[in-house]
Design a protein around this motif. Structure first.
Motif, PDB file in Angstrom:
ATOM      1  N   VAL A  51       0.807  -1.220   0.000  1.00  0.00           N
ATOM      2  CA  VAL A  51       0.000   0.000   0.000  1.00  0.00           C
ATOM      3  C   VAL A  51       0.846   1.277   0.000  1.00  0.00           C
ATOM      4  CG1 VAL A  51      -1.979  -1.109   1.087  1.00  0.00           C
ATOM      5  CG2 VAL A  51      -0.243  -0.038   2.528  1.00  0.00           C
ATOM      6  N   THR A  52       2.150   1.179   0.208  1.00  0.00           N
ATOM      7  CA  THR A  52       3.000   2.375   0.193  1.00  0.00           C
ATOM      8  C   THR A  52       3.052   2.998  -1.197  1.00  0.00           C
ATOM      9  OG1 THR A  52       4.352   1.676   2.065  1.00  0.00           O
ATOM     10  CG2 THR A  52       5.362   3.193   0.494  1.00  0.00           C
ATOM     11  N   ARG A  53       3.250   2.185  -2.220  1.00  0.00           N
ATOM     12  CA  ARG A  53       3.197   2.586  -3.625  1.00  0.00           C
ATOM     13  C   ARG A  53       3.997   3.872  -3.898  1.00  0.00           C
ATOM     14  NH1 ARG A  53      -1.546  -0.181  -6.164  1.00  0.00           N
ATOM     15  NH2 ARG A  53      -1.831   1.561  -7.575  1.00  0.00           N
ATOM     16  N   PRO A  66       8.984   1.238   3.537  1.00  0.00           N
ATOM     17  CA  PRO A  66       7.545   1.162   3.835  1.00  0.00           C
ATOM     18  C   PRO A  66       7.056   2.434   4.516  1.00  0.00           C
ATOM     19  CG  PRO A  66       8.714  -0.793   4.632  1.00  0.00           C
ATOM     20  CD  PRO A  66       9.757   0.201   4.244  1.00  0.00           C
ATOM     21  N   ASP A  67       5.832   2.809   4.217  1.00  0.00           N
ATOM     22  CA  ASP A  67       5.149   3.904   4.885  1.00  0.00           C
ATOM     23  C   ASP A  67       4.253   3.275   5.963  1.00  0.00           C
ATOM     24  OD1 ASP A  67       3.436   5.924   5.729  1.00  0.00           O
ATOM     25  OD2 ASP A  67       3.253   6.823   3.735  1.00  0.00           O
ATOM     26  N   GLU A  68       4.732   3.278   7.197  1.00  0.00           N
ATOM     27  CA  GLU A  68       4.002   2.602   8.262  1.00  0.00           C
ATOM     28  C   GLU A  68       2.636   3.239   8.505  1.00  0.00           C
ATOM     29  OE1 GLU A  68       6.270   1.881  11.781  1.00  0.00           O
ATOM     30  OE2 GLU A  68       8.032   1.187  10.667  1.00  0.00           O
ATOM     31  N   PRO A 100       6.337  -7.028   5.919  1.00  0.00           N
ATOM     32  CA  PRO A 100       6.799  -7.131   7.305  1.00  0.00           C
ATOM     33  C   PRO A 100       6.102  -6.158   8.247  1.00  0.00           C
ATOM     34  CG  PRO A 100       8.657  -7.110   5.782  1.00  0.00           C
ATOM     35  CD  PRO A 100       7.447  -6.719   4.997  1.00  0.00           C
ATOM     36  N   VAL A 101       5.688  -5.002   7.729  1.00  0.00           N
ATOM     37  CA  VAL A 101       4.985  -4.035   8.578  1.00  0.00           C
ATOM     38  C   VAL A 101       3.618  -4.590   8.964  1.00  0.00           C
ATOM     39  CG1 VAL A 101       4.129  -1.675   8.753  1.00  0.00           C
ATOM     40  CG2 VAL A 101       6.232  -2.146   7.484  1.00  0.00           C
TER      41      VAL A 101
END
Length: 312
Positions: A51-53, A66-68, A100-101
């Protein structure tokens, strides 16, 4: 006639989504690319969860991570499901960057190749929640039985190879190498789903394996010869006897998920050409083709009378 409709603006193309019927035992949410959440009353499983895209410029020239906050937002938008497993169909960033997030947020197992495990290690997923699977391995989570079948990446793999050490982001996108590519056969008492995310196949890989619904990867398929497209349909859809095909990995994953999905640019892929070949094949076989809408819950087995019964 097969139903083929599209959720983006082109002449004659409109959204098509299988509604969630009252009493549906399994609900599916599509999150773009090949990210798919399947959930029954007790358990949820998630493929990829990308979903970070990150945008094209950052992906091509910079480093990504990743955008947590985006992952947490997606988790909450889905209703904070009790996710038991996050499985990666292979280890490119558009599949494994955020996995992993999700595992850290939900306590889920991270499932995939040794490359996926190393991506998990780089973000601190405990060893006891890393599950490395091989060809033919079967894993059960609640009412879902997952069979992992080794497959091959679609043509033009830019990042072949394996991730051989813990991958700590931020890193260049090429650090997320393919690892092993899998197709995942997901059996539930309500029916059977095949998640086949990469537009390629090993000849005969689905011999003797049946599915009601195939989530079929079509990324880069529009650049392949017509003969390959027909062979792909034959080896994946006809071989499994599927009655519904839901297309995945067709969308422009350099754009965010807060807007309606759109296909990749014509210079990269040609979804119109893909559909021009797939629609006649689907019509001939009596197979429904669906292009899913992100974030909208769907019943993958809606209107498939007796789904699962002939596959028992």
């Amino acid at each position: 006639m097969c139903a083929v409709k599209f959720p983006f603006s082109r002449p004659g193309l409109h959204a098509n989504q299988q509604p969630v019927a009252a009493g549906a035992e399994v609900t599916a949410w599509f999150l773009g690319t090949s990210s798919l959440l399947l959930r029954d009353e007790h358990t949820a499983i998630l493929s990829d969860g990308f979903v970070t895209r990150p945008g094209l410029l950052r992906t091509g020239l910079g480093k990504i991570a990743p955008d947590e906050a985006a992952v947490r937002g997606a988790f909450e938008r889905l209703g904070a499901p009790d996710i038991a497993a996050v499985m990666c169909v292979h280890s490119h960033y558009d599949h494994a960057l955020d996995a992993p997030v999700w595992a850290g947020l939900t306590g889920a197992e991270l499932v995939g190749s040794e490359s996926t495990a190393n991506i998990g290690r780089g973000l601190g997923v405990p060893e006891e929640r890393l599950r490395v699977v091989g060809d033919g391995d079967v894993v059960t989570y609640g009412g879902f039985e997952l069979t992992f079948l080794e497959s091959v990446h679609s043509h033009g793999d830019r990042y072949p190879g394996t991730v051989d050490a813990p991958l700590v982001p931020p890193a260049r996108s090429g650090a997320w190498r393919t690892g092993t590519a899998y197709s995942i056969l997901i059996s539930h008492e309500s029916g059977t789903v095949l998640l086949h995310a990469s537009a390629n196949y090993r000849p005969g890989m689905f011999r003797g394996r049946l599915a009601d619904v195939v989530y079929l990867g079509v990324g880069m398929l529009g650049k392949q010869p017509a003969e390959f497209i027909e062979s792909y349909w034959d080896e994946v859809v006809r071989a499994t006897g599927a009655r519904r095909v839901v297309l995945v990995h067709w969308d422009d994953f350099f754009t965010t998920l807060d807007k309606p999905l759109r296909p990749l640019p014509f210079l990269v892929d040609d979804l119109d050409r893909t559909m021009a070949h797939l629609v006649p094949l689907a019509d001939a076989d009596g197979v429904e083709v669906v292009l899913p809408v992100a974030w909208q819950p769907a019943d993958p087995f809606a209107s498939l009378s007796g789904a699962g019964a002939e596959h028992e």
